[in-house]
Design a protein around this motif. Structure first.
Motif, PDB file in Angstrom:
ATOM      1  N   ARG A 144      -1.080 -16.002  19.674  1.00 31.19           N
ATOM      2  CA  ARG A 144      -2.198 -16.945  19.552  1.00 31.19           C
ATOM      3  C   ARG A 144      -2.021 -18.181  20.427  1.00 31.19           C
ATOM      4  NH1 ARG A 144      -3.266 -17.969  13.298  1.00 31.19           N
ATOM      5  NH2 ARG A 144      -0.994 -18.101  13.256  1.00 31.19           N
ATOM      6  N   ALA A 157      -5.918  -5.015   5.247  1.00 36.48           N
ATOM      7  CA  ALA A 157      -6.630  -5.807   6.264  1.00 36.48           C
ATOM      8  C   ALA A 157      -7.325  -4.932   7.296  1.00 36.48           C
ATOM      9  CB  ALA A 157      -5.644  -6.743   6.962  1.00 36.48           C
ATOM     10  N   ARG A 215     -10.038 -13.610  16.654  1.00 32.71           N
ATOM     11  CA  ARG A 215     -10.045 -13.221  15.244  1.00 32.71           C
ATOM     12  C   ARG A 215      -9.057 -12.085  14.992  1.00 32.71           C
ATOM     13  NH1 ARG A 215      -9.842 -14.380  10.193  1.00 32.71           N
ATOM     14  NH2 ARG A 215     -10.823 -12.858   8.810  1.00 32.71           N
ATOM     15  N   ALA A 273      -5.629 -13.511  14.905  1.00 39.78           N
ATOM     16  CA  ALA A 273      -5.417 -14.272  13.677  1.00 39.78           C
ATOM     17  C   ALA A 273      -5.141 -13.349  12.495  1.00 39.78           C
ATOM     18  CB  ALA A 273      -6.632 -15.148  13.389  1.00 39.78           C
ATOM     19  N   ILE A 274      -5.844 -12.222  12.437  1.00 34.45           N
ATOM     20  CA  ILE A 274      -5.626 -11.257  11.337  1.00 34.45           C
ATOM     21  C   ILE A 274      -4.231 -10.654  11.441  1.00 34.45           C
ATOM     22  CG2 ILE A 274      -6.349  -9.040  10.381  1.00 34.45           C
ATOM     23  CD1 ILE A 274      -9.220  -9.766  11.170  1.00 34.45           C
ATOM     24  N   HIS A 275      -3.818 -10.279  12.646  1.00 37.57           N
ATOM     25  CA  HIS A 275      -2.479  -9.720  12.823  1.00 37.57           C
ATOM     26  C   HIS A 275      -1.403 -10.747  12.453  1.00 37.57           C
ATOM     27  CE1 HIS A 275      -2.996  -5.698  14.376  1.00 37.57           C
ATOM     28  NE2 HIS A 275      -3.896  -6.102  15.259  1.00 37.57           N
ATOM     29  N   ALA A 276      -1.630 -12.013  12.814  1.00 40.73           N
ATOM     30  CA  ALA A 276      -0.672 -13.063  12.456  1.00 40.73           C
ATOM     31  C   ALA A 276      -0.598 -13.238  10.944  1.00 40.73           C
ATOM     32  CB  ALA A 276      -1.072 -14.376  13.118  1.00 40.73           C
ATOM     33  N   GLN A 277      -1.753 -13.174  10.273  1.00 34.97           N
ATOM     34  CA  GLN A 277      -1.772 -13.297   8.814  1.00 34.97           C
ATOM     35  C   GLN A 277      -1.027 -12.133   8.160  1.00 34.97           C
ATOM     36  OE1 GLN A 277      -5.416 -12.452   6.542  1.00 34.97           O
ATOM     37  NE2 GLN A 277      -5.243 -14.496   5.648  1.00 34.97           N
ATOM     38  N   ASN A 332       2.677 -12.801   8.560  1.00 37.78           N
ATOM     39  CA  ASN A 332       3.124 -13.905   7.708  1.00 37.78           C
ATOM     40  C   ASN A 332       3.221 -13.471   6.248  1.00 37.78           C
ATOM     41  OD1 ASN A 332       3.264 -15.626   9.891  1.00 37.78           O
ATOM     42  ND2 ASN A 332       1.219 -16.454   9.594  1.00 37.78           N
ATOM     43  N   ARG A 333       2.237 -12.705   5.791  1.00 39.71           N
ATOM     44  CA  ARG A 333       2.255 -12.245   4.389  1.00 39.71           C
ATOM     45  C   ARG A 333       3.415 -11.289   4.137  1.00 39.71           C
ATOM     46  NH1 ARG A 333      -3.266  -9.715   2.823  1.00 39.71           N
ATOM     47  NH2 ARG A 333      -2.104  -9.411   0.882  1.00 39.71           N
ATOM     48  N   ASP A 354       6.614 -13.303   4.091  1.00 37.68           N
ATOM     49  CA  ASP A 354       6.713 -14.063   2.847  1.00 37.68           C
ATOM     50  C   ASP A 354       7.164 -13.173   1.692  1.00 37.68           C
ATOM     51  OD1 ASP A 354       5.992 -16.563   1.215  1.00 37.68           O
ATOM     52  OD2 ASP A 354       4.717 -15.053   0.260  1.00 37.68           O
TER      53      ASP A 354
END
Length: 380
Positions: A147, A199, A214, A217-221, A224-225, A228
């Motif tokens: 990103r 997703a 977009r 951003a979805i791949h980054a989310q 991250n999830r 976590d």
């Protein structure tokens, strides 16, 4: 008595991103120059270049390229190291599609309050956690994600107190899977998160609409999830158990099968790596053990009964009864118990297991017999 533990601290950079973009293009130029010189050596039958050779060939280019001399040296040394590790005559060229990367020598980065000073520039970062005292080592770098966000990755020697390894009172075996992400020898099952699967619908909409930002951003989310989830689970396990045994299921091998999407979504290798270094940090013991036949051997009597589930053909059999001792088994719990037994029989309760990234008195004890990074052991 003090011991050293090598950790990487990652900070999001919030200033001079344009300068880093410019320097990353110069880094790509140096990398491609090294690749060209390597091809010249191959073409004329000369000795292959080492990192020292490439450093000599790039001497004096710092001012013209706008790069710190330590950065140029780090790129040359990393090129030679990567070529040797991959056992290839030359590597891929770096271009526009390559993620930004600006390495540097550890001695060239200086702390300046909550910011960092490098090559005459002050880089402000989001100070998410304090950087501990210790020597900043080579391998530190600036890196850019998909990103366009820049991060400062600091490799640092952290002083820890030796001799704090916990007594092996409570252990656990962990069988990694797809339906359940992890099954513990205690009988607990931790369900698979299936983050990427969840997703997929939003990702498909963004891809069909051509919304590249977009999609990133979805791949980054998703990443991250998943990260976590791995961090929270690995921290809980390391705090709860004194010694931990995990099966060495090959994620890379299964990623070449029809189960590839689910295997990559689970992220087994990342989870095991986090367990390994956190075990060191919390004084626990950690080992990856060969999990061959762990689902077929009876964890009660240790036999290979005729009633056992056999291979891929019987993968749908999730519970079975041992024809030898009559014990009823859940397939995954039985495998986790056998993984724990193999670990206990290997080390007994008299020798601590060394985790990842530990150095004692300047010696790399990762080369010892106690930690196996995913490679199957010939005998247990």
């Amino acid at each position: 008595e003090k011991a050293k533990m090598i950790l990487v601290y990652r900070y999001r950079v919030k200033s001079l991103n344009g300068l880093l973009n410019q320097q990353s293009r110069a880094v790509n130029f140096v990398w491609n120059f090294c690749n060209d010189r390597q091809k010249d050596a191959l073409r004329f039958g000369r000795r292959w270049h080492t990192g020292f050779d490439l450093n000599k060939l790039t001497t004096g280019a710092s001012k013209e390229l706008g790069l710190h001399s330590g950065t140029i040296n780090a790129v040359c040394e990393q090129y030679a190291k990567s070529r040797s590790q991959k056992n290839r005559p030359y590597l891929r060229y770096r271009g526009k599609k390559s993620l930004g990367w600006v390495p540097f020598k550890g001695r060239d980065l200086k702390r300046e309050g909550d910011a960092f000073r490098f090559a005459g520039n002050t880089f402000r970062v989001f100070n998410s956690r304090a950087l501990p005292k210790g020597k900043i080592k080579d391998g530190s770098n600036f890196s850019r994600d998909s990103r366009g966000h820049w991060y400062l990755n600091i490799v640092i020697d952290v002083q820890t107190v030796a001799g704090e390894v916990r007594a092996p009172l409570k252990g656990v075996g962990i069988d990694l899977g797809l339906k359940d992400f992890a099954t513990l020898s205690t009988g607990e099952k931790i369900g698979a998160q299936r983050i990427y699967r969840g997703a997929e619908a939003a990702l498909a909409v963004a891809q069909r609409a051509g919304k590249k930002k977009r999609v990133k951003a979805i791949h980054a989310q998703i990443g991250n999830r998943r990260n976590d989830f791995h961090h929270k689970l690995s921290t809980r396990i390391v705090r709860e158990f004194d010694y931990i045994a995990v099966g060495n299921v090959s994620a890379a091998g299964l990623a070449k099968t029809s189960m590839a999407k689910s295997v990559l979504d689970a992220g087994w290798s990342s989870f095991r790596a986090q367990l390994a270094y956190k075990a060191v940090k919390h004084g626990a013991w950690f080992e990856e053990v060969n999990e061959c036949f762990t689902s077929q051997v009876c964890s009660s009597c240790g036999a290979l009964p005729d009633s056992r589930p056999r291979g891929i053909a019987d993968l749908g059999i999730r519970s079975w009864m041992c024809s030898g001792c009559g014990c009823q088994h859940d397939r995954d719990v039985n495998a986790a118990k056998n993984i724990l037994k193999r670990f206990s029989s290997r080390v007994g309760h008299d020798t601590p297991v060394v985790g990842s990234l530990i150095l004692e008195d300047g010696e790399d004890v990762n080369r010892g017999p106690w930690l196996n990074w995913g490679k199957p052991k010939s005998a247990l």
